[in-house]
Design an enzyme around this catalytic site. Sequence first.
Site, PDB file in Angstrom:
ATOM      1  N   HIS A   1     -30.115  82.707  73.509  1.00  0.00           N
ATOM      2  CA  HIS A   1     -28.698  83.057  73.620  1.00  0.00           C
ATOM      3  C   HIS A   1     -28.265  82.903  75.069  1.00  0.00           C
ATOM      4  O   HIS A   1     -29.030  83.234  75.977  1.00  0.00           O
ATOM      5  CB  HIS A   1     -28.482  84.522  73.198  1.00  0.00           C
TER       6      HIS A   1
ATOM      7  N   PHE B   1     -23.194  85.200  57.424  1.00  0.00           N
ATOM      8  CA  PHE B   1     -24.508  85.123  58.073  1.00  0.00           C
ATOM      9  C   PHE B   1     -24.821  86.349  58.931  1.00  0.00           C
ATOM     10  O   PHE B   1     -25.900  86.441  59.515  1.00  0.00           O
ATOM     11  CB  PHE B   1     -24.606  83.843  58.919  1.00  0.00           C
TER      12      PHE B   1
HETATM   13  P1  GTP Z   1     -25.446  82.847  70.706  1.00  0.00           P
HETATM   14  O1  GTP Z   1     -25.869  82.361  72.052  1.00  0.00           O
HETATM   15  O2  GTP Z   1     -26.606  83.344  69.867  1.00  0.00           O
HETATM   16  O3  GTP Z   1     -24.327  83.847  70.817  1.00  0.00           O
HETATM   17  O4  GTP Z   1     -24.893  81.552  69.972  1.00  0.00           O
HETATM   18  P2  GTP Z   1     -23.536  80.776  70.233  1.00  0.00           P
HETATM   19  O5  GTP Z   1     -22.736  81.423  71.303  1.00  0.00           O
HETATM   20  O6  GTP Z   1     -23.871  79.333  70.410  1.00  0.00           O
HETATM   21  O7  GTP Z   1     -22.819  80.952  68.837  1.00  0.00           O
HETATM   22  P3  GTP Z   1     -21.997  82.202  68.295  1.00  0.00           P
HETATM   23  O8  GTP Z   1     -21.873  83.267  69.317  1.00  0.00           O
HETATM   24  O9  GTP Z   1     -20.779  81.654  67.673  1.00  0.00           O
HETATM   25  O10 GTP Z   1     -22.945  82.711  67.131  1.00  0.00           O
HETATM   26  C1  GTP Z   1     -24.000  83.635  67.334  1.00  0.00           C
HETATM   27  C2  GTP Z   1     -25.144  83.273  66.411  1.00  0.00           C
HETATM   28  O11 GTP Z   1     -24.674  83.373  65.068  1.00  0.00           O
HETATM   29  C3  GTP Z   1     -25.639  81.854  66.584  1.00  0.00           C
HETATM   30  O12 GTP Z   1     -26.695  81.764  67.516  1.00  0.00           O
HETATM   31  C4  GTP Z   1     -26.100  81.486  65.200  1.00  0.00           C
HETATM   32  O13 GTP Z   1     -27.428  81.959  64.987  1.00  0.00           O
HETATM   33  C5  GTP Z   1     -25.158  82.295  64.301  1.00  0.00           C
HETATM   34  N1  GTP Z   1     -24.004  81.499  63.850  1.00  0.00           N
HETATM   35  C6  GTP Z   1     -22.862  81.265  64.521  1.00  0.00           C
HETATM   36  N2  GTP Z   1     -21.999  80.522  63.816  1.00  0.00           N
HETATM   37  C7  GTP Z   1     -22.600  80.295  62.643  1.00  0.00           C
HETATM   38  C8  GTP Z   1     -22.209  79.618  61.464  1.00  0.00           C
HETATM   39  O14 GTP Z   1     -21.140  79.042  61.335  1.00  0.00           O
HETATM   40  N3  GTP Z   1     -23.101  79.612  60.453  1.00  0.00           N
HETATM   41  C9  GTP Z   1     -24.298  80.214  60.560  1.00  0.00           C
HETATM   42  N4  GTP Z   1     -25.107  80.164  59.536  1.00  0.00           N
HETATM   43  N5  GTP Z   1     -24.705  80.884  61.644  1.00  0.00           N
HETATM   44  C10 GTP Z   1     -23.880  80.917  62.674  1.00  0.00           C
HETATM   45 MG    MG Z   2     -22.317  83.468  71.345  1.00  0.00          MG
END
Ligand code: GTP
Ligand code: MG
Length: 246
Positions: free
Chosen positions: A147, A64
């Site tokens: 975020h 992704f």
């Molecule tokens: P952020 O606040 O945006 O950093 O989100 P987060 O901390 O809740 O999640 P993370 O940092 O793990 O992921 C960053 C972004 O990547 C997320 O906001 C999602 O848009 C995307 N993302 C993360 N994990 C996945 C996943 O397993 N599948 C998909 N499709 N997108 C993901």
């Molecule tokens: Mg994150």
Amino acid sequence: MTKEKNEQTLVLIKPDALKNSLTGYVLSQLSEFHTGLRFAGAKIVHVSRMLAEEHYAEHRGKVFYPSLIEYIMGLLHYPDDPERRRVIALVYQGPDAVKKMREICGPTNPHVARETKPGCIRALGTVVPLKDAAGNKIGERMDNLIHASAVNDEAEREIKLWFRPGDFPPFMRSYPTEINTEDHYYFKNGKLHTKHVTDSICLIAPGDVVWKSDLDALSLLQKGAPSATSLEAVAAKYLMNYTAEK
Ligand code: GTP
Ligand code: MG
């Protein structure tokens, strides 16, 4: 001033929130009345590819990742309107800032957010299927509006990536700063220079107040030594809103 009382966290109001006119709603959810947290910094940012890639560096290589970069750059929500591609970057400060913000945002996946935490901000987001050139589903994209830094170390890295010391009122700078007394630092085509070369851009000049970690990084990088902070992480901040990237 105790660290716990003045913990800081980075919040980004993402392009889908702007497009859906949810900015006012999100800001009131995050208000001092509701969270006990105060504004420390705020800016409107046209997100460059370099900044997007640094911000989401931990996801490099995942299926992704390309769509995540396009999403935060605003390319997906404003394909024909580069002038509307922007995020609102905010730093909030106060007791338990990181944990409190994550709780108000809710789970990463908006479908999970709706099921497990109705009322949280990300419950208003959406999940979009990702397809390959042949139209087969290869994954999904999570448009989750906001975020927030996940843990304290991440908050420090992210705040220093999006903000300069001068973006904060002096008493709200949480990390060590230094006045640059050494070189000018210029950037051109991914390379660092200490003397001006044609079409290079000056990142830092003598007399500038900068994060100490940035200055340490530039001094190492200039000698060709490895550094915990990449050149791109320093340059992305100083080049923020510099050019209209399409
Ligand atoms: P952020 O606040 O945006 O950093 O989100 P987060 O901390 O809740 O999640 P993370 O940092 O793990 O992921 C960053 C972004 O990547 C997320 O906001 C999602 O848009 C995307 N993302 C993360 N994990 C996945 C996943 O397993 N599948 C998909 N499709 N997108 C993901
Ligand atoms: Mg994150």
